[in-house]
Design a protein around this motif. Sequence first.
Motif, short mmCIF file in Angstrom:
data_model
loop_
_atom_site.label_atom_id
_atom_site.label_comp_id
_atom_site.label_asym_id
_atom_site.label_seq_id
_atom_site.Cartn_x
_atom_site.Cartn_y
_atom_site.Cartn_z
N LEU A 1 57.65 80.03 -47.42
CA LEU A 1 58.86 79.86 -48.93
C LEU A 1 59.25 78.33 -48.60
N ALA A 2 60.75 78.82 -47.74
CA ALA A 2 61.25 77.57 -47.61
C ALA A 2 60.50 75.91 -47.17
N ASN A 3 59.78 76.40 -45.99
CA ASN A 3 58.89 75.18 -45.40
C ASN A 3 58.31 74.29 -47.59
N ALA A 4 57.65 75.29 -47.90
CA ALA A 4 57.19 75.08 -49.11
C ALA A 4 57.78 74.04 -49.70
N VAL A 5 59.53 74.89 -50.00
CA VAL A 5 60.34 74.10 -51.18
C VAL A 5 60.89 72.52 -50.43
N LYS A 6 60.84 72.36 -49.15
CA LYS A 6 61.42 70.72 -48.45
C LYS A 6 60.05 70.51 -48.48
N ALA A 7 58.94 70.64 -48.68
CA ALA A 7 57.67 69.58 -48.83
C ALA A 7 57.85 69.25 -50.43
N PHE A 8 58.20 69.90 -51.24
CA PHE A 8 58.51 69.65 -52.04
C PHE A 8 59.32 69.15 -52.89
N GLN A 9 60.42 69.08 -52.29
CA GLN A 9 61.37 68.21 -51.96
C GLN A 9 61.16 66.69 -51.94
N ASN A 10 60.11 66.03 -50.31
CA ASN A 10 59.87 65.40 -50.03
C ASN A 10 58.44 64.31 -50.96
N ASP A 11 58.07 65.13 -51.76
CA ASP A 11 57.16 64.79 -52.43
C ASP A 11 57.84 64.09 -53.65
N ALA A 12 58.78 64.52 -53.90
CA ALA A 12 59.69 63.95 -54.96
C ALA A 12 61.39 63.33 -54.64
N GLY A 13 61.16 62.74 -53.67
CA GLY A 13 62.00 61.93 -53.08
C GLY A 13 63.38 62.75 -52.56
N LEU A 14 63.50 63.68 -52.45
CA LEU A 14 65.12 64.83 -52.46
C LEU A 14 65.16 64.61 -51.24
N ARG A 15 65.99 65.07 -50.67
CA ARG A 15 66.94 66.06 -49.34
C ARG A 15 65.89 67.23 -49.28
N PRO A 16 66.02 66.81 -48.32
CA PRO A 16 64.57 68.41 -47.74
C PRO A 16 65.47 69.35 -47.07
N ASP A 17 66.53 69.93 -47.95
CA ASP A 17 66.72 70.92 -47.87
C ASP A 17 66.67 72.39 -47.77
N GLY A 18 65.39 72.74 -48.48
CA GLY A 18 65.03 73.56 -48.99
C GLY A 18 66.19 74.60 -49.85
N ALA B 1 46.98 59.39 -49.33
CA ALA B 1 46.17 59.18 -48.48
C ALA B 1 45.07 60.37 -48.55
N ASP B 2 45.69 61.51 -48.25
CA ASP B 2 45.11 62.39 -49.22
C ASP B 2 45.10 63.14 -49.93
N GLY B 3 45.00 62.45 -50.70
CA GLY B 3 45.03 63.04 -52.41
C GLY B 3 46.24 63.60 -52.89
N HIS B 4 47.42 63.26 -52.00
CA HIS B 4 48.60 64.14 -52.49
C HIS B 4 49.27 63.85 -53.57
N ALA B 5 50.06 64.52 -54.62
CA ALA B 5 50.49 63.28 -55.07
C ALA B 5 52.05 63.30 -54.99
N HIS B 6 52.85 62.45 -54.98
CA HIS B 6 54.03 62.52 -55.20
C HIS B 6 54.79 62.04 -56.81
N PHE B 7 56.08 62.18 -56.74
CA PHE B 7 56.86 61.79 -58.39
C PHE B 7 58.00 60.93 -57.62
N ARG B 8 58.40 60.42 -58.86
CA ARG B 8 60.24 59.94 -59.28
C ARG B 8 60.37 59.64 -60.40
N ASP B 9 61.62 59.54 -60.28
CA ASP B 9 62.63 60.17 -61.54
C ASP B 9 62.22 58.43 -62.22
N ASP B 10 62.53 58.69 -63.77
CA ASP B 10 61.82 56.79 -64.67
C ASP B 10 63.16 56.17 -64.34
N ILE B 11 63.35 55.92 -63.36
CA ILE B 11 65.14 54.74 -63.05
C ILE B 11 65.53 54.23 -64.56
N TYR B 12 64.75 53.45 -64.72
CA TYR B 12 65.13 52.34 -66.21
C TYR B 12 64.41 52.92 -67.10
#
Length: 323
Positions: free
Chosen positions: A6-23, A271-282
């Motif tokens: 589960l910790a690894n899954a959280v880190k993977a989610f954090q990577n997808d969201a552009g966050l620090r992957p600390d779990g 390339a694998d069809g995996h979704a990534h999201f970021r904040d709408d900073i502007y």
Amino acid sequence: MYDKALANAVKAFQNDAGLRPDGVVSGTTLRELNVPIGQRIDQVLLNMERWRWLPKKFEPDYLLVNIPEYRLHVVENGEEAMTMRVIVGKALTATPIFSDKMEYVVLAPYWYVPFSIVDKELKNRLADNPQYLDHLDMEVVRGYGRTATVIDPTTIDWANVTQDNFKYTVRRRPGPKNDLGNAKFIFPNSNDVYLHDTPHGELFSQVSRNFSHGCVRVEEPMKLAAYLLRDKPEWDEQSILDTVAAHREKYITLTKKLPVYLVYLTAWADADGHAHFRDDIYGHDKALARELFEKPAGAAPARVAARPQPSPAAALAASPKRS
């Protein structure tokens, strides 16, 4: 149980969201985990609409800065050759969205001080002591670029300087204090925006990196310079470093103008069809959503009419190692 899987899954989610992957599930991570799926679908639709504004096909070689991702992608022959973190403009001095062509690498650049800084921060000090410019490693010049002539600051009536009567420019000399660092990369444009180094490398460790006045600061400028000049044998890595160390500005014209795209994608697929999201900073997503999703009185809900497109990953070189 919060086990290793589960910790690894959280880190993977954090990577997808552009966050620090600390779990750790708290703060921004918790907020992102609780974004409703409907909101994510709308975010994808908004970015599909924005994708329609981009070229149907990119050149084989180009540079792409995805502003909300805080990342530069260097593409060669349709494949990602290099990527690095960047710093983009603050909300009040947002990095503009446009494309142009890179023409020059400038080593050991001067930084030309905006008059607003001269007016608000410098002229009162200089009225008392014009030699204070030396303390700042700055000088006054007439003209611009290679033809600029250095002016004695004691000959200027600093107390009465205005934007209308100040016929000179203040610039900071090349060196460790220079705001542009050791290199800048010019793609001439009306926005006066370019890529450049920075003496504040510690800022690249931040997750959200919108600190600049509009230009894009790059994490590895010497690596980028060496790549862009790779077809010029006289400009190997050592020659670049020696020129920087000499603190003498040097313009180098690229053999081939290289397309540069500054884009704004808050959702894309790798390339694998995996979704990534970021904040709408502007707030660009929010503004576009008002045009596409809000229902006018008596009208059916507006929705994106997106034609079939390759995934946004195509604009980002479709690298399977994208983070």
